[in-house]
Motif scaffolding. Structure first.
Motif, PDB file in Angstrom:
ATOM      1  N   ALA A   1      -2.342 -47.055   7.416  1.00  0.00           N
ATOM      2  CA  ALA A   1      -1.440 -47.870   6.603  1.00  0.00           C
ATOM      3  C   ALA A   1      -0.233 -48.295   7.433  1.00  0.00           C
ATOM      4  O   ALA A   1       0.238 -49.431   7.333  1.00  0.00           O
ATOM      5  N   GLU A   2       0.247 -47.390   8.277  1.00  0.00           N
ATOM      6  CA  GLU A   2       1.406 -47.701   9.118  1.00  0.00           C
ATOM      7  C   GLU A   2       1.074 -48.821  10.085  1.00  0.00           C
ATOM      8  O   GLU A   2       1.901 -49.695  10.352  1.00  0.00           O
ATOM      9  N   GLU A   3      -0.138 -48.831  10.583  1.00  0.00           N
ATOM     10  CA  GLU A   3      -0.534 -49.856  11.553  1.00  0.00           C
ATOM     11  C   GLU A   3      -0.904 -51.170  10.876  1.00  0.00           C
ATOM     12  O   GLU A   3      -0.593 -52.254  11.380  1.00  0.00           O
ATOM     13  N   MET A   4      -1.569 -51.092   9.692  1.00  0.00           N
ATOM     14  CA  MET A   4      -2.209 -52.271   9.124  1.00  0.00           C
ATOM     15  C   MET A   4      -1.398 -52.981   8.050  1.00  0.00           C
ATOM     16  O   MET A   4      -1.437 -54.203   7.936  1.00  0.00           O
ATOM     17  N   ALA A   5      -0.664 -52.237   7.225  1.00  0.00           N
ATOM     18  CA  ALA A   5      -0.137 -52.797   5.983  1.00  0.00           C
ATOM     19  C   ALA A   5       1.056 -53.722   6.204  1.00  0.00           C
ATOM     20  O   ALA A   5       1.876 -53.504   7.101  1.00  0.00           O
ATOM     21  N   ASP A   6       1.148 -54.739   5.352  1.00  0.00           N
ATOM     22  CA  ASP A   6       2.349 -55.568   5.280  1.00  0.00           C
ATOM     23  C   ASP A   6       3.352 -54.942   4.314  1.00  0.00           C
ATOM     24  O   ASP A   6       4.547 -54.918   4.585  1.00  0.00           O
ATOM     25  N   ARG A   7       2.840 -54.453   3.184  1.00  0.00           N
ATOM     26  CA  ARG A   7       3.688 -53.762   2.210  1.00  0.00           C
ATOM     27  C   ARG A   7       3.044 -52.447   1.815  1.00  0.00           C
ATOM     28  O   ARG A   7       1.827 -52.271   1.921  1.00  0.00           O
ATOM     29  N   VAL A   8       3.880 -51.540   1.338  1.00  0.00           N
ATOM     30  CA  VAL A   8       3.426 -50.200   0.948  1.00  0.00           C
ATOM     31  C   VAL A   8       3.908 -49.919  -0.463  1.00  0.00           C
ATOM     32  O   VAL A   8       5.072 -50.178  -0.806  1.00  0.00           O
ATOM     33  N   GLY A   9       3.015 -49.397  -1.289  1.00  0.00           N
ATOM     34  CA  GLY A   9       3.379 -48.892  -2.603  1.00  0.00           C
ATOM     35  C   GLY A   9       3.052 -47.415  -2.662  1.00  0.00           C
ATOM     36  O   GLY A   9       2.007 -46.983  -2.168  1.00  0.00           O
ATOM     37  N   VAL A  10       3.946 -46.636  -3.242  1.00  0.00           N
ATOM     38  CA  VAL A  10       3.725 -45.198  -3.399  1.00  0.00           C
ATOM     39  C   VAL A  10       3.610 -44.894  -4.886  1.00  0.00           C
ATOM     40  O   VAL A  10       4.494 -45.259  -5.674  1.00  0.00           O
ATOM     41  N   ILE A  11       2.521 -44.235  -5.271  1.00  0.00           N
ATOM     42  CA  ILE A  11       2.296 -43.851  -6.656  1.00  0.00           C
ATOM     43  C   ILE A  11       2.193 -42.341  -6.731  1.00  0.00           C
ATOM     44  O   ILE A  11       1.598 -41.702  -5.858  1.00  0.00           O
ATOM     45  N   ASN A  12       2.808 -41.748  -7.750  1.00  0.00           N
ATOM     46  CA  ASN A  12       2.771 -40.301  -7.923  1.00  0.00           C
ATOM     47  C   ASN A  12       2.815 -39.990  -9.410  1.00  0.00           C
ATOM     48  O   ASN A  12       3.630 -40.544 -10.150  1.00  0.00           O
ATOM     49  N   ARG A  13       1.891 -39.142  -9.859  1.00  0.00           N
ATOM     50  CA  ARG A  13       1.808 -38.749 -11.264  1.00  0.00           C
ATOM     51  C   ARG A  13       1.755 -39.954 -12.198  1.00  0.00           C
ATOM     52  O   ARG A  13       2.382 -39.979 -13.248  1.00  0.00           O
ATOM     53  N   GLY A  14       1.018 -40.969 -11.772  1.00  0.00           N
ATOM     54  CA  GLY A  14       0.794 -42.122 -12.620  1.00  0.00           C
ATOM     55  C   GLY A  14       1.921 -43.125 -12.669  1.00  0.00           C
ATOM     56  O   GLY A  14       1.875 -44.077 -13.454  1.00  0.00           O
ATOM     57  N   GLU A  15       2.939 -42.976 -11.822  1.00  0.00           N
ATOM     58  CA  GLU A  15       4.078 -43.889 -11.824  1.00  0.00           C
ATOM     59  C   GLU A  15       4.300 -44.442 -10.422  1.00  0.00           C
ATOM     60  O   GLU A  15       4.137 -43.730  -9.431  1.00  0.00           O
ATOM     61  N   ILE A  16       4.684 -45.716 -10.349  1.00  0.00           N
ATOM     62  CA  ILE A  16       5.034 -46.322  -9.072  1.00  0.00           C
ATOM     63  C   ILE A  16       6.411 -45.809  -8.653  1.00  0.00           C
ATOM     64  O   ILE A  16       7.401 -45.995  -9.360  1.00  0.00           O
ATOM     65  N   VAL A  17       6.447 -45.147  -7.520  1.00  0.00           N
ATOM     66  CA  VAL A  17       7.696 -44.591  -7.003  1.00  0.00           C
ATOM     67  C   VAL A  17       8.474 -45.641  -6.225  1.00  0.00           C
ATOM     68  O   VAL A  17       9.705 -45.709  -6.304  1.00  0.00           O
ATOM     69  N   LEU A  18       7.742 -46.487  -5.513  1.00  0.00           N
ATOM     70  CA  LEU A  18       8.395 -47.431  -4.602  1.00  0.00           C
ATOM     71  C   LEU A  18       7.401 -48.486  -4.168  1.00  0.00           C
ATOM     72  O   LEU A  18       6.207 -48.199  -3.981  1.00  0.00           O
ATOM     73  N   VAL A  19       7.867 -49.721  -4.027  1.00  0.00           N
ATOM     74  CA  VAL A  19       7.104 -50.797  -3.380  1.00  0.00           C
ATOM     75  C   VAL A  19       8.054 -51.482  -2.406  1.00  0.00           C
ATOM     76  O   VAL A  19       9.144 -51.906  -2.799  1.00  0.00           O
ATOM     77  N   GLU A  20       7.635 -51.579  -1.155  1.00  0.00           N
ATOM     78  CA  GLU A  20       8.565 -52.098  -0.150  1.00  0.00           C
ATOM     79  C   GLU A  20       7.783 -52.656   1.031  1.00  0.00           C
ATOM     80  O   GLU A  20       6.671 -52.205   1.332  1.00  0.00           O
ATOM     81  N   ASN A  21       8.350 -53.675   1.684  1.00  0.00           N
ATOM     82  CA  ASN A  21       7.803 -54.100   2.974  1.00  0.00           C
ATOM     83  C   ASN A  21       7.814 -52.907   3.923  1.00  0.00           C
ATOM     84  O   ASN A  21       8.782 -52.134   3.945  1.00  0.00           O
ATOM     85  N   LYS A  22       6.758 -52.774   4.701  1.00  0.00           N
ATOM     86  CA  LYS A  22       6.622 -51.577   5.539  1.00  0.00           C
ATOM     87  C   LYS A  22       7.800 -51.423   6.496  1.00  0.00           C
ATOM     88  O   LYS A  22       8.382 -50.329   6.602  1.00  0.00           O
ATOM     89  N   GLU A  23       8.161 -52.503   7.169  1.00  0.00           N
ATOM     90  CA  GLU A  23       9.257 -52.396   8.140  1.00  0.00           C
ATOM     91  C   GLU A  23      10.568 -52.038   7.448  1.00  0.00           C
ATOM     92  O   GLU A  23      11.355 -51.242   7.956  1.00  0.00           O
ATOM     93  N   GLU A  24      10.807 -52.639   6.274  1.00  0.00           N
ATOM     94  CA  GLU A  24      12.043 -52.361   5.555  1.00  0.00           C
ATOM     95  C   GLU A  24      12.061 -50.921   5.051  1.00  0.00           C
ATOM     96  O   GLU A  24      13.097 -50.246   5.072  1.00  0.00           O
ATOM     97  N   LEU A  25      10.910 -50.440   4.609  1.00  0.00           N
ATOM     98  CA  LEU A  25      10.808 -49.055   4.145  1.00  0.00           C
ATOM     99  C   LEU A  25      11.149 -48.086   5.271  1.00  0.00           C
ATOM    100  O   LEU A  25      11.928 -47.138   5.091  1.00  0.00           O
ATOM    101  N   MET A  26      10.612 -48.336   6.442  1.00  0.00           N
ATOM    102  CA  MET A  26      10.857 -47.436   7.559  1.00  0.00           C
ATOM    103  C   MET A  26      12.295 -47.559   8.062  1.00  0.00           C
ATOM    104  O   MET A  26      12.881 -46.592   8.539  1.00  0.00           O
ATOM    105  N   ARG A  27      12.878 -48.770   7.914  1.00  0.00           N
ATOM    106  CA  ARG A  27      14.275 -48.933   8.307  1.00  0.00           C
ATOM    107  C   ARG A  27      15.205 -48.189   7.346  1.00  0.00           C
ATOM    108  O   ARG A  27      16.161 -47.529   7.757  1.00  0.00           O
TER     109      ARG A  27
END
Length: 308
Positions: free
Chosen positions: A197-223
Motif C-alpha cells: 500500500a505504501e508503494e502503490m496507493a494514491d490514497r489510504v483509508g483506515v477502517i477499524n471496528r466498522g468505522e472509517i478512522v481516516l482517509v488521506e492522500n498517502k504522502e499527506e498522511l505520512m507528512r
C-alpha cells in the motif's frame, strides 16, 4: 463527474445484533489506487461485498459511476471486477475457458485476443490449457484476477490479492496493477502487506471496528502523522544531556556516544536547525548523522491503537 464509487451512510447490522459497519461515508476517485487498511474483522470485506452486491446493507446508499447499485444494478455490476479473498474457482475448468466463461457472463462478445493478453500479463499463458485443479495456490489467485478482468471493468476490487502469492508473482501482479491504473482503471485494494500500500496507493483509508478512522492522500498522511528521527554520532561521549537541551527530549545511548531526536510535523518541539545551533552553543560536536522516517505500517498501527 460522478465519483467512481460513492458510499453514503452505509451500515450493516446482522440478525445477531453485531454491527459490522457503522455509517460509512466514502468516495473513490476515478483512476486512483485506493488502499483500504484495517485489522482482521474491521469491516473491509463486508464493505467491498456490499458495493459488489454480494451482501445487503442495513442502511445507506451506494452508487458506481452514478449508477445506484439497487436501481441500476446491471450497469453498476458490469463496471466492477472483484478478486475476493477466498479461492473460488471451478477446479476442472481450464484456465482459458474460465476467463472466457466469466467474460460471457457479462454479455460480452468473445475476444480471444484480450483473453490471451490477460493470460500473458498474469504469466498464465503457458498454463492456458491446464485444469485449474493442477495449479498452485498462487496460480489460482492469478486466475481469479484474470476472471475479474475478462469483462474489461472500469473498477477493480482486490481483496487481499497477495495472499499465498510468492515474491516474484507478487511483483508481476503489481506491475500489472500499475498498467491498469495507467489505462484508467480505478483500483481498490485491501492488503496485509502494508508496504505494498505504501508503494502503490494514491490514497489510504483506515477502517477499524466498522468505522472509517481516516482517509488521506498517502504522502499527506505520512507528512502529517509520520515520526522522524535524527541520530547524531558524537565526537566525544556525554555523561548526560545538558540541561539547556532538555526541551528537545533527546535520548542518549548507554555509552553516551549517540543522541537521538524524535519529532513530527505536529510536534511543538523546536526544529532540527534550532537543535543543531544549540548543540554548537553547548560545544557538542558530531562526526555523523542520519535520519529515519516512519513507515506507513507504523502510522497504521498507531492509528488503530488510538481508535481501539
Amino acid at each position: 463527474m460522478h465519483p467512481a464509487i460513492s458510499i453514503s451512510g452505509v451500515s450493516k447490522t446482522y440478525a445477531s445484533g453485531f454491527s459490522a459497519l457503522k455509517h460509512i461515508d466514502l468516495d473513490i476517485r476515478h483512476g486512483e489506487i485506493f488502499a483500504l487498511l484495517g485489522p482482521n474483522g474491521a469491516g473491509k470485506t463486508t464493505l467491498i461485498s456490499i458495493v459488489c452486491g454480494i451482501v445487503n446493507r442495513s442502511s445507506g446508499t451506494v452508487s458506481v459511476n452514478g449508477n445506484d447499485i439497487d436501481r441500476d444494478y446491471r450497469m453498476a455490476r458490469s463496471l466492477i471486477g472483484l478478486v475476493p479473498q477466498e479461492l473460488t474457482v471451478e477446479s476442472f475448468e481450464t484456465v482459458r475457458s474460465a476467463l472466457t466463461f466469466s467474460r460471457g457472463l457479462f454479455g460480452k462478445p468473445a475476444n480471444p485476443a484480450l483473453i490471451e493478453k490477460i493470460l500473458k500479463d498474469l504469466s498464465l499463458w503457458d498454463k492456458r490449457d491446464a485444469k485449474i485443479i493442477t495449479l498452485s495456490g498462487g496460480m489460482k489467485r492469478r486466475v481469479m484476477i484474470g476472471k475479474a478482468l475478462a469483462h474489461e471493468p472500469e473498477i477493480l476490487f482486490l481483496d487481499e490479492p497477495s495472499a499465498g502469492v510468492d515474491v516474484e508473482l507478487r511483483q508481476d501482479m503489481w506491475a500489472m496493477v500499475r498498467r491498469l491504473r495507467e489505462s484508467g482503471v480505478t483500483i481498490i485494494l485491501t492488503t496485509h502487506y502494508i508496504e505494498e500500500a505504501e508503494e502503490m496507493a494514491d490514497r489510504v483509508g483506515v477502517i477499524n471496528r466498522g468505522e472509517i478512522v481516516l482517509v488521506e492522500n498517502k504522502e499527506e498522511l505520512m507528512r502529517k502523522l509520520g515520526r522522524k528521527q535524527l541520530r547524531l554520532e558524537l565526537r566525544q561521549p556525554l555523561d548526560a544531556v545538558p540541561q539547556a537541551l532538555a526541551g528537545y527530549g533527546l535520548e542518549l545511548s548507554a555509552d553516551g556516544g549517540l543522541l537521538t531526536y524524535t519529532y513530527d510535523n505536529q510536534s511543538e518541539r523546536p526544529g532540527v536547525a534550532s537543535l543543531l545551533r544549540d548543540l554548537a552553543t553547548e560545544g557538542i560536536a558530531f562526526r555523523d548523522l542520519d535520519t529515519l522516517n516512519s513507515s506507513l505500517e507504523e502510522i497504521f498501527v498507531n492509528l488503530v491503537r488510538k481508535a481501539s
